[in-house]
Design an enzyme around this catalytic site. Structure first.
Site, PDB file in Angstrom:
ATOM      1  N   LYS A  13       0.834  -1.212   0.000  1.00 24.67           N
ATOM      2  CA  LYS A  13       0.000   0.000   0.000  1.00 24.67           C
ATOM      3  C   LYS A  13       0.870   1.265   0.000  1.00 24.67           C
ATOM      4  CE  LYS A  13      -2.184  -1.214   3.810  1.00 24.67           C
ATOM      5  NZ  LYS A  13      -1.439  -2.476   4.076  1.00 24.67           N
ATOM      6  N   ARG A  88      -9.943   0.207   8.786  1.00 22.50           N
ATOM      7  CA  ARG A  88      -9.497  -1.157   9.053  1.00 22.50           C
ATOM      8  C   ARG A  88     -10.551  -1.975   9.782  1.00 22.50           C
ATOM      9  NH1 ARG A  88      -3.566   0.015   9.042  1.00 22.50           N
ATOM     10  NH2 ARG A  88      -2.391  -1.865   9.427  1.00 22.50           N
ATOM     11  N   ARG A 127      11.487  -5.448   5.037  1.00 23.97           N
ATOM     12  CA  ARG A 127      11.216  -4.018   4.756  1.00 23.97           C
ATOM     13  C   ARG A 127      12.126  -3.091   5.559  1.00 23.97           C
ATOM     14  NH1 ARG A 127       5.158  -2.076   5.284  1.00 23.97           N
ATOM     15  NH2 ARG A 127       5.249  -3.064   7.327  1.00 23.97           N
ATOM     16  N   ARG A 161      10.966  -0.831  11.122  1.00 23.54           N
ATOM     17  CA  ARG A 161       9.890  -0.642  12.095  1.00 23.54           C
ATOM     18  C   ARG A 161       9.989  -1.661  13.217  1.00 23.54           C
ATOM     19  NH1 ARG A 161       4.483  -0.195   8.554  1.00 23.54           N
ATOM     20  NH2 ARG A 161       3.686  -1.211  10.434  1.00 23.54           N
TER      21      ARG A 161
HETATM   22  P1  ADP Z   1       2.187  -1.874   3.219  1.00 23.37           P
HETATM   23  O1  ADP Z   1       2.227  -0.362   3.157  1.00 23.37           O
HETATM   24  O2  ADP Z   1       0.983  -2.453   2.539  1.00 23.37           O
HETATM   25  O3  ADP Z   1       2.366  -2.413   4.607  1.00 23.37           O
HETATM   26  P2  ADP Z   1       4.753  -1.692   1.798  1.00 23.37           P
HETATM   27  O4  ADP Z   1       4.393  -0.818   0.632  1.00 23.37           O
HETATM   28  O5  ADP Z   1       5.544  -1.063   2.895  1.00 23.37           O
HETATM   29  O6  ADP Z   1       3.426  -2.432   2.375  1.00 23.37           O
HETATM   30  O7  ADP Z   1       5.534  -2.975   1.207  1.00 23.37           O
HETATM   31  C1  ADP Z   1       6.088  -3.943   2.088  1.00 23.37           C
HETATM   32  C2  ADP Z   1       7.467  -4.387   1.571  1.00 23.37           C
HETATM   33  O8  ADP Z   1       7.298  -5.136   0.364  1.00 23.37           O
HETATM   34  C3  ADP Z   1       8.399  -3.214   1.234  1.00 23.37           C
HETATM   35  O9  ADP Z   1       9.718  -3.559   1.645  1.00 23.37           O
HETATM   36  C4  ADP Z   1       8.301  -3.090  -0.294  1.00 23.37           C
HETATM   37  O10 ADP Z   1       9.524  -2.642  -0.852  1.00 23.37           O
HETATM   38  C5  ADP Z   1       7.980  -4.514  -0.729  1.00 23.37           C
HETATM   39  N1  ADP Z   1       7.035  -4.562  -1.860  1.00 23.37           N
HETATM   40  C6  ADP Z   1       5.988  -3.719  -2.089  1.00 23.37           C
HETATM   41  N2  ADP Z   1       5.314  -4.085  -3.205  1.00 23.37           N
HETATM   42  C7  ADP Z   1       5.939  -5.197  -3.670  1.00 23.37           C
HETATM   43  C8  ADP Z   1       5.704  -6.068  -4.816  1.00 23.37           C
HETATM   44  N3  ADP Z   1       4.697  -5.851  -5.671  1.00 23.37           N
HETATM   45  N4  ADP Z   1       6.544  -7.114  -4.976  1.00 23.37           N
HETATM   46  C9  ADP Z   1       7.573  -7.344  -4.107  1.00 23.37           C
HETATM   47  N5  ADP Z   1       7.841  -6.572  -3.030  1.00 23.37           N
HETATM   48  C10 ADP Z   1       7.036  -5.509  -2.808  1.00 23.37           C
HETATM   49  P1  AMP Z   2       0.491   0.124   9.352  1.00 22.67           P
HETATM   50  O1  AMP Z   2       1.611   1.141   9.258  1.00 22.67           O
HETATM   51  O2  AMP Z   2      -0.673   0.485   8.472  1.00 22.67           O
HETATM   52  O3  AMP Z   2       0.994  -1.278   9.121  1.00 22.67           O
HETATM   53  O4  AMP Z   2      -0.050   0.188  10.842  1.00 22.67           O
HETATM   54  C1  AMP Z   2       0.776  -0.109  11.945  1.00 22.67           C
HETATM   55  C2  AMP Z   2      -0.066  -0.314  13.195  1.00 22.67           C
HETATM   56  O5  AMP Z   2      -0.759   0.912  13.518  1.00 22.67           O
HETATM   57  C3  AMP Z   2      -1.167  -1.370  13.094  1.00 22.67           C
HETATM   58  O6  AMP Z   2      -0.690  -2.680  13.340  1.00 22.67           O
HETATM   59  C4  AMP Z   2      -2.155  -0.873  14.155  1.00 22.67           C
HETATM   60  O7  AMP Z   2      -1.704  -1.209  15.463  1.00 22.67           O
HETATM   61  C5  AMP Z   2      -2.068   0.636  14.014  1.00 22.67           C
HETATM   62  N1  AMP Z   2      -3.054   1.168  13.037  1.00 22.67           N
HETATM   63  C6  AMP Z   2      -2.778   1.776  11.843  1.00 22.67           C
HETATM   64  N2  AMP Z   2      -3.912   2.136  11.221  1.00 22.67           N
HETATM   65  C7  AMP Z   2      -4.935   1.731  12.018  1.00 22.67           C
HETATM   66  C8  AMP Z   2      -6.353   1.776  11.909  1.00 22.67           C
HETATM   67  N3  AMP Z   2      -6.978   2.314  10.850  1.00 22.67           N
HETATM   68  N4  AMP Z   2      -7.092   1.259  12.940  1.00 22.67           N
HETATM   69  C9  AMP Z   2      -6.498   0.726  14.030  1.00 22.67           C
HETATM   70  N5  AMP Z   2      -5.175   0.623  14.182  1.00 22.67           N
HETATM   71  C10 AMP Z   2      -4.381   1.125  13.186  1.00 22.67           C
END
Ligand code: ADP
Ligand code: AMP
Length: 216
Positions: A13, A88, A127, A161
């Site tokens: 995302k 969510r 990541r 993270r």
């Molecule tokens: P989200 O925001 O949904 O938690 P991220 O955009 O941070 O996910 O992506 C998670 C990890 O996967 C990052 O390290 C990113 O570089 C990698 N990634 C994102 N999209 C892809 C893809 N289509 N294929 C392989 N790796 C990806």
């Molecule tokens: P994310 O960066 O989207 O992976 O979110 C990291 C963490 O933040 C999640 O595991 C939740 O603990 C909290 N969080 C983020 N967005 C929400 C949401 N919309 N509702 C509840 N918790 C959230």
């Protein structure tokens, strides 16, 4: 345009949000980023959110709805915004509908990014981001062009993270399936849900999302 990016943790995302932001000139609203900033700053919200985040559980609806309600009133959201990580829960989605209705606005599209759970564990544990400009990378899938130097800003300072570890990932995926996946039928019933193949490579996913947006 008002867009929601929906998908499990690690679906891509944030990666795609950065591209949509650039292509569409929309501001990205990531509740995860906002909550991490609140935790780092030690605000009242941050203190309340910290334990939930560390355990891979959702922060209360009340907290995140409050954050989004305030944020979408700001000037840079006037022409639209891109939600990443919100809503969510069904309660959050209903609250968002109400916030938008009250202002005669509506969601244009919810883009589901579909990725297998096995791939998500690898994506999340690999990541990392630039500590300065926050550009995202992955140990194997997306490395900087020059080793250990950020493509975006040239920094050599990277960070991971706290919740991107194997134990928390399992809890976060379970949370997604139990509390967030019910949003799929919710938005399908509204006719705004579009699904893209998040298993494809990053550029191919971006092309598919562009295609969805160009058909609106
Ligand atoms: P989200 O925001 O949904 O938690 P991220 O955009 O941070 O996910 O992506 C998670 C990890 O996967 C990052 O390290 C990113 O570089 C990698 N990634 C994102 N999209 C892809 C893809 N289509 N294929 C392989 N790796 C990806
Ligand atoms: P994310 O960066 O989207 O992976 O979110 C990291 C963490 O933040 C999640 O595991 C939740 O603990 C909290 N969080 C983020 N967005 C929400 C949401 N919309 N509702 C509840 N918790 C959230």
């Amino acid at each position: 345009m008002i867009i929601v990016l929906l998908g499990p943790p690690g679906a891509g995302k944030g990666t795609q949000a950065a591209r949509i932001m650039e292509a569409q000139g929309l501001v990205q609203l990531s509740t995860g980023d906002m909550l991490r900033a609140a935790v780092a700053a030690g605000t009242e919200v941050g203190i309340k959110a910290k334990e939930f985040m560390a355990a891979g559980k959702l922060v209360t609806d009340e907290i995140v709805i409050g954050i989004i309600a305030d944020r979408i009133e700001e000037d840079d959201c006037r022409d639209g915004f891109l939600l990443d990580g919100f809503p969510r829960t069904v309660a959050q989605a209903q609250a968002l509908d109400k916030l938008l209705n009250d202002k005669d606005r509506k969601l244009d599209v919810v883009i589901e990014m579909k990725v297998d759970d096995e791939s998500l564990v690898d994506r999340i544990t690999g990541r990392y981001i630039c500590a300065e400009c926050k550009q995202g990378y992955h140990d194997t899938n997306l490395k900087p062009q020059k080793a250990d130097v950020c493509d975006g800003c040239g920094s050599t300072n990277f960070t991971r993270r706290a919740d991107d570890n194997r134990e928390t990932v399992t809890a976060r995926l379970a949370t997604y399936h139990a509390q967030t996946a019910p949003l799929l039928p919710f938005y399908a019933a509204q006719g705004v849900l579009r699904t893209v193949d998040g298993m494809a490579d990053i550029n191919a996913v971006a092309v598919e999302i562009n295609d969805v947006l160009s058909r609106l």
